[in-house]
Design a protein around this motif. Sequence first.
Motif, PDB file in Angstrom:
ATOM      1  N   PHE A 271       5.443   0.845 -26.653  1.00 13.77           N
ATOM      2  CA  PHE A 271       5.166   1.831 -25.608  1.00 13.77           C
ATOM      3  C   PHE A 271       3.981   1.385 -24.758  1.00 13.77           C
ATOM      4  CE2 PHE A 271       6.387   4.499 -29.418  1.00 13.77           C
ATOM      5  CZ  PHE A 271       7.727   4.484 -29.101  1.00 13.77           C
ATOM      6  N   GLU A 272       4.086   1.675 -23.463  1.00 15.02           N
ATOM      7  CA  GLU A 272       2.974   1.435 -22.550  1.00 15.02           C
ATOM      8  C   GLU A 272       2.497   2.723 -21.889  1.00 15.02           C
ATOM      9  OE1 GLU A 272       3.369  -3.003 -20.836  1.00 15.02           O
ATOM     10  OE2 GLU A 272       5.006  -1.683 -20.188  1.00 15.02           O
ATOM     11  N   THR A 273       3.336   3.771 -21.926  1.00 16.76           N
ATOM     12  CA  THR A 273       2.972   5.053 -21.326  1.00 16.76           C
ATOM     13  C   THR A 273       3.389   6.196 -22.249  1.00 16.76           C
ATOM     14  OG1 THR A 273       5.078   5.370 -20.163  1.00 16.76           O
ATOM     15  CG2 THR A 273       3.384   4.060 -19.034  1.00 16.76           C
ATOM     16  N   GLU A 274       2.853   7.359 -21.987  1.00 11.87           N
ATOM     17  CA  GLU A 274       3.226   8.546 -22.755  1.00 11.87           C
ATOM     18  C   GLU A 274       4.663   8.963 -22.466  1.00 11.87           C
ATOM     19  OE1 GLU A 274       1.677  10.268 -25.176  1.00 11.87           O
ATOM     20  OE2 GLU A 274       0.234   8.612 -25.140  1.00 11.87           O
ATOM     21  N   ASP A 275       5.117   8.748 -21.224  1.00 13.80           N
ATOM     22  CA  ASP A 275       6.504   9.077 -20.881  1.00 13.80           C
ATOM     23  C   ASP A 275       7.477   8.239 -21.691  1.00 13.80           C
ATOM     24  OD1 ASP A 275       5.890  11.042 -19.082  1.00 13.80           O
ATOM     25  OD2 ASP A 275       5.985   9.730 -17.322  1.00 13.80           O
ATOM     26  N   GLU A 276       7.170   6.970 -21.887  1.00 17.01           N
ATOM     27  CA  GLU A 276       8.032   6.109 -22.698  1.00 17.01           C
ATOM     28  C   GLU A 276       8.087   6.590 -24.141  1.00 17.01           C
ATOM     29  OE1 GLU A 276       7.144   2.029 -20.107  1.00 17.01           O
ATOM     30  OE2 GLU A 276       6.496   2.205 -22.197  1.00 17.01           O
ATOM     31  N   LYS A 277       6.959   7.024 -24.648  1.00 22.59           N
ATOM     32  CA  LYS A 277       6.921   7.549 -26.020  1.00 22.59           C
ATOM     33  C   LYS A 277       7.733   8.834 -26.134  1.00 22.59           C
ATOM     34  CE  LYS A 277       3.710   8.694 -29.755  1.00 22.59           C
ATOM     35  NZ  LYS A 277       2.270   8.806 -30.148  1.00 22.59           N
ATOM     36  N   LYS A 278       7.640   9.690 -25.115  1.00 25.60           N
ATOM     37  CA  LYS A 278       8.402  10.938 -25.110  1.00 25.60           C
ATOM     38  C   LYS A 278       9.900  10.654 -25.064  1.00 25.60           C
ATOM     39  CE  LYS A 278       9.159  15.153 -22.400  1.00 25.60           C
ATOM     40  NZ  LYS A 278       8.778  15.900 -21.159  1.00 25.60           N
ATOM     41  N   ARG A 279      10.316   9.723 -24.196  1.00 31.59           N
ATOM     42  CA  ARG A 279      11.733   9.372 -24.109  1.00 31.59           C
ATOM     43  C   ARG A 279      12.226   8.750 -25.414  1.00 31.59           C
ATOM     44  NH1 ARG A 279      10.227   7.682 -18.780  1.00 31.59           N
ATOM     45  NH2 ARG A 279      10.084   5.522 -19.499  1.00 31.59           N
ATOM     46  N   PHE A 280      11.357   8.000 -26.086  1.00 33.64           N
ATOM     47  CA  PHE A 280      11.716   7.401 -27.370  1.00 33.64           C
ATOM     48  C   PHE A 280      12.035   8.486 -28.397  1.00 33.64           C
ATOM     49  CE2 PHE A 280      10.869   5.689 -31.565  1.00 33.64           C
ATOM     50  CZ  PHE A 280      11.426   4.416 -31.536  1.00 33.64           C
ATOM     51  N   GLU A 281      11.199   9.519 -28.447  1.00 30.96           N
ATOM     52  CA  GLU A 281      11.428  10.608 -29.406  1.00 30.96           C
ATOM     53  C   GLU A 281      12.706  11.376 -29.063  1.00 30.96           C
ATOM     54  OE1 GLU A 281       9.883  11.038 -32.188  1.00 30.96           O
ATOM     55  OE2 GLU A 281       8.613   9.314 -31.716  1.00 30.96           O
ATOM     56  N   GLU A 282      12.984  11.552 -27.778  1.00 33.46           N
ATOM     57  CA  GLU A 282      14.241  12.187 -27.376  1.00 33.46           C
ATOM     58  C   GLU A 282      15.435  11.335 -27.795  1.00 33.46           C
ATOM     59  OE1 GLU A 282      12.518  14.444 -23.347  1.00 33.46           O
ATOM     60  OE2 GLU A 282      13.684  12.603 -23.195  1.00 33.46           O
TER      61      GLU A 282
END
Length: 303
Positions: A271-282
């Motif tokens: 991950f490089e951003t919080e959005d990427e981490k959020k999409r990963f959890e989704e």
Amino acid sequence: MGATGDGNARSGPVGEGPWYCVQCLQGRLQEALHGTQRWSDEERERGLRAEQVEGDGEAAWGLPGSGVKRVTNRATLWYVPLSADNVNSVVNVPPLQYSSPEQEEEGRKRYEAQKLNRSESKQRNGTIIFPTINVDRKSKEPCTVGYSQSSLIHLVGPSDCTLHNFLQGGVTMKLMDEVAGIVAARHCKTNIVTASVDAINFHQKIEKGSVINVSGRMIFTSNKSMEIEVVVDVDHVLKSPQESAHSVTAFFTYVSLGKDGTALPIPTLKFETEDEKKRFEEGRVRYLQAKARRTAEATKKCQ
């Protein structure tokens, strides 16, 4: 929802990277995901032959002369009937005669599920994937979203369209699968194949002469599979600029296979951003839901 692949049967010796055929390998993917299936010596020597079979959106493969087939692809496709005089007008669908109340109920459940999926997909339309052009991948860290993110630009020509000059769904799916495959290959640096496609949703018609941007990015990785989001945006070059919106959206699942046909571990997404981490959890939620559905279907077949 649509099944990917060009529908052509190809044969060749297994284990020679470029000869891997999506349809030939589909029948082994679920077994390969668990590392329980290997290619037999007979299959390596004789190769595989993919065959299309008639039925409800199914395709099968089998060894030549073996008389044995296995289902490789299964899909439910939803169509909307349009008026022949006005392609912007939806007409009523003639009622279907069901063989049993159970069959009607199962169809209704699938209808409600795809309706919910389309609604959720439209809500995600605010998410933007900017087309990637001339990316300097040397400056990006491997296994990140930015490193593998890929795009292609395609001019919709006459051969891509229906009789009413709208882009055919099959052409769109092929382009999306190509982009998803590029993303997967850049992430893994190995031979990759399509395992499944989660509901390709067509949100608006695409006219002949339009320029489409097909963009894909890695969303989620498990130990042996990866989820890639692909979206299609339309540029109406002959019209005044309009607000951008995704015309087609889908999630593709890919696996990485070794030369012996077994699944290889997938490099963990960084991950490089919080959005990427959020999409990963989704993506993890979708992965677990799909896994639960497969378990339920397998249990139902055993009963």
